[in-house]
Design a protein around this motif. Sequence first.
Motif, PDB file in Angstrom:
ATOM      1  N   TYR A 138       3.500 -19.673  46.451  1.00 29.89           N
ATOM      2  CA  TYR A 138       2.563 -19.906  45.349  1.00 29.89           C
ATOM      3  C   TYR A 138       1.134 -20.037  45.872  1.00 29.89           C
ATOM      4  O   TYR A 138       0.201 -19.428  45.321  1.00 29.89           O
ATOM      5  CB  TYR A 138       2.964 -21.170  44.596  1.00 29.89           C
ATOM      6  CG  TYR A 138       2.043 -21.513  43.443  1.00 29.89           C
ATOM      7  CD1 TYR A 138       2.295 -21.034  42.171  1.00 29.89           C
ATOM      8  CD2 TYR A 138       0.921 -22.317  43.642  1.00 29.89           C
ATOM      9  CE1 TYR A 138       1.450 -21.352  41.107  1.00 29.89           C
ATOM     10  CE2 TYR A 138       0.076 -22.629  42.599  1.00 29.89           C
ATOM     11  CZ  TYR A 138       0.345 -22.143  41.327  1.00 29.89           C
ATOM     12  OH  TYR A 138      -0.512 -22.451  40.295  1.00 29.89           O
ATOM     13  N   ALA A 139       0.957 -20.841  46.920  1.00 28.05           N
ATOM     14  CA  ALA A 139      -0.383 -21.057  47.470  1.00 28.05           C
ATOM     15  C   ALA A 139      -0.976 -19.759  48.016  1.00 28.05           C
ATOM     16  O   ALA A 139      -2.166 -19.469  47.805  1.00 28.05           O
ATOM     17  CB  ALA A 139      -0.328 -22.120  48.560  1.00 28.05           C
ATOM     18  N   GLU A 140      -0.165 -18.965  48.712  1.00 27.49           N
ATOM     19  CA  GLU A 140      -0.644 -17.679  49.232  1.00 27.49           C
ATOM     20  C   GLU A 140      -1.073 -16.757  48.096  1.00 27.49           C
ATOM     21  O   GLU A 140      -2.143 -16.130  48.160  1.00 27.49           O
ATOM     22  CB  GLU A 140       0.461 -16.995  50.028  1.00 27.49           C
ATOM     23  CG  GLU A 140       0.724 -17.575  51.394  1.00 27.49           C
ATOM     24  CD  GLU A 140       1.755 -16.746  52.139  1.00 27.49           C
ATOM     25  OE1 GLU A 140       1.345 -15.802  52.841  1.00 27.49           O
ATOM     26  OE2 GLU A 140       2.958 -17.029  52.003  1.00 27.49           O
ATOM     27  N   GLU A 141      -0.238 -16.666  47.070  1.00 26.90           N
ATOM     28  CA  GLU A 141      -0.550 -15.771  45.951  1.00 26.90           C
ATOM     29  C   GLU A 141      -1.822 -16.217  45.231  1.00 26.90           C
ATOM     30  O   GLU A 141      -2.682 -15.395  44.892  1.00 26.90           O
ATOM     31  CB  GLU A 141       0.620 -15.730  44.970  1.00 26.90           C
ATOM     32  CG  GLU A 141       0.363 -14.813  43.781  1.00 26.90           C
ATOM     33  CD  GLU A 141       1.450 -14.880  42.725  1.00 26.90           C
ATOM     34  OE1 GLU A 141       1.359 -14.120  41.751  1.00 26.90           O
ATOM     35  OE2 GLU A 141       2.375 -15.711  42.868  1.00 26.90           O
ATOM     36  N   LEU A 142      -1.946 -17.520  44.996  1.00 26.22           N
ATOM     37  CA  LEU A 142      -3.126 -18.022  44.296  1.00 26.22           C
ATOM     38  C   LEU A 142      -4.391 -17.784  45.117  1.00 26.22           C
ATOM     39  O   LEU A 142      -5.421 -17.348  44.572  1.00 26.22           O
ATOM     40  CB  LEU A 142      -2.963 -19.511  43.997  1.00 26.22           C
ATOM     41  CG  LEU A 142      -4.146 -20.183  43.284  1.00 26.22           C
ATOM     42  CD1 LEU A 142      -4.483 -19.473  41.978  1.00 26.22           C
ATOM     43  CD2 LEU A 142      -3.847 -21.662  43.032  1.00 26.22           C
ATOM     44  N   ALA A 143      -4.335 -18.043  46.425  1.00 30.58           N
ATOM     45  CA  ALA A 143      -5.498 -17.811  47.273  1.00 30.58           C
ATOM     46  C   ALA A 143      -5.875 -16.333  47.289  1.00 30.58           C
ATOM     47  O   ALA A 143      -7.070 -15.981  47.235  1.00 30.58           O
ATOM     48  CB  ALA A 143      -5.219 -18.304  48.688  1.00 30.58           C
ATOM     49  N   SER A 144      -4.879 -15.455  47.364  1.00 23.98           N
ATOM     50  CA  SER A 144      -5.147 -14.013  47.379  1.00 23.98           C
ATOM     51  C   SER A 144      -5.746 -13.558  46.052  1.00 23.98           C
ATOM     52  O   SER A 144      -6.696 -12.762  46.027  1.00 23.98           O
ATOM     53  CB  SER A 144      -3.855 -13.246  47.668  1.00 23.98           C
ATOM     54  OG  SER A 144      -3.355 -13.566  48.952  1.00 23.98           O
ATOM     55  N   ARG A 145      -5.210 -14.059  44.945  1.00 26.55           N
ATOM     56  CA  ARG A 145      -5.769 -13.721  43.626  1.00 26.55           C
ATOM     57  C   ARG A 145      -7.207 -14.226  43.501  1.00 26.55           C
ATOM     58  O   ARG A 145      -8.070 -13.532  42.933  1.00 26.55           O
ATOM     59  CB  ARG A 145      -4.915 -14.344  42.526  1.00 26.55           C
ATOM     60  CG  ARG A 145      -3.571 -13.680  42.288  1.00 26.55           C
ATOM     61  CD  ARG A 145      -2.805 -14.435  41.206  1.00 26.55           C
ATOM     62  NE  ARG A 145      -3.513 -14.416  39.933  1.00 26.55           N
ATOM     63  CZ  ARG A 145      -3.327 -15.295  38.953  1.00 26.55           C
ATOM     64  NH1 ARG A 145      -2.470 -16.310  39.116  1.00 26.55           N
ATOM     65  NH2 ARG A 145      -4.004 -15.206  37.820  1.00 26.55           N
TER      66      ARG A 145
END
Length: 307
Positions: A138-145
């Motif tokens: 979740y954290a990776e996806e949110l940071a990438s977005r």
Amino acid sequence: MILCAGEILADMIGVEREGAFSYERKAGGAPFNVACAAAKFGAKTAFAGSVGEDCIGDFLYAFANSQKLEKVLLNRLKDRNTTLAFVDLDKNGERSFCFYRNRTADYVMPQIPEQLLNAADIVHIGSLMLSESEGISYAEELASRAHAAGKIVSFDVNFRTDIFRDKESAVKAYKKILALADVVKFSEDEVEIFSESYINGELYEKLVCISLGGAGSEWRFKGESNTVPSIKVKPADTTGAGDAFYAGILSQLCGLPREKWTKEVLNSAFRFGNVCGALNTLGKGAIDSLPDLAQVQNALLETIPQK
């Protein structure tokens, strides 16, 4: 706007009165503390997190919606309990934590709508979720977005020894998020834990914020650094002081492009953050004792050495 995503929980603060020991329930969770604090310091903020459908979740849901936040996105999960953090204070107001966290709600996070993400200038991510694989994803996806949308990504290390099995597993979990962050907060102890991998070379282009307790704070950015002093206080409870400090910094930098983060701007932001953190220690609870903007500004008028 500052969008904070991560844990919201109840801090159960230990109190001994007349030979009996009890716990006072306070709202907490580092990224939730940051959202509430930054709002009180004049920034627009939003928060995303999860609680269980239990009495603690009811308390936190009502509390979150009573704060002056632009948006509260709070999952209510039937099959999870709300996370608890038991807090003991010593005679100097310094705290120690013990988490009650077994299949709890804090790392089962809500999806951030595009509209909310696009409204943010800074996306701030909490670390408690990184102890679980779904939280890391979740954290990776949110940071990438957030990066894809041109936002500044903020991350508070907030390392807790009873959440991770050991230092090695924590460093492995944190590595990807540290790489994606533009602004990173460490405590003095955390610098020592993570310095071998990150502090020297890999964080050069990032703004590194280091809280030093009563000694103030230090910033490092693009080869420059400075230690910024704070005001002297007698703490009653240091719970949430680092979150108030960091919220103060983010509130000052929000909306300001990174190319304008000069030495003078950073010194001013860190002086502001230092005062926010110091004043927050004068009462109990991470949020209940937050100073307002006027109190911070009045304290800044006192004799803080300029460096």
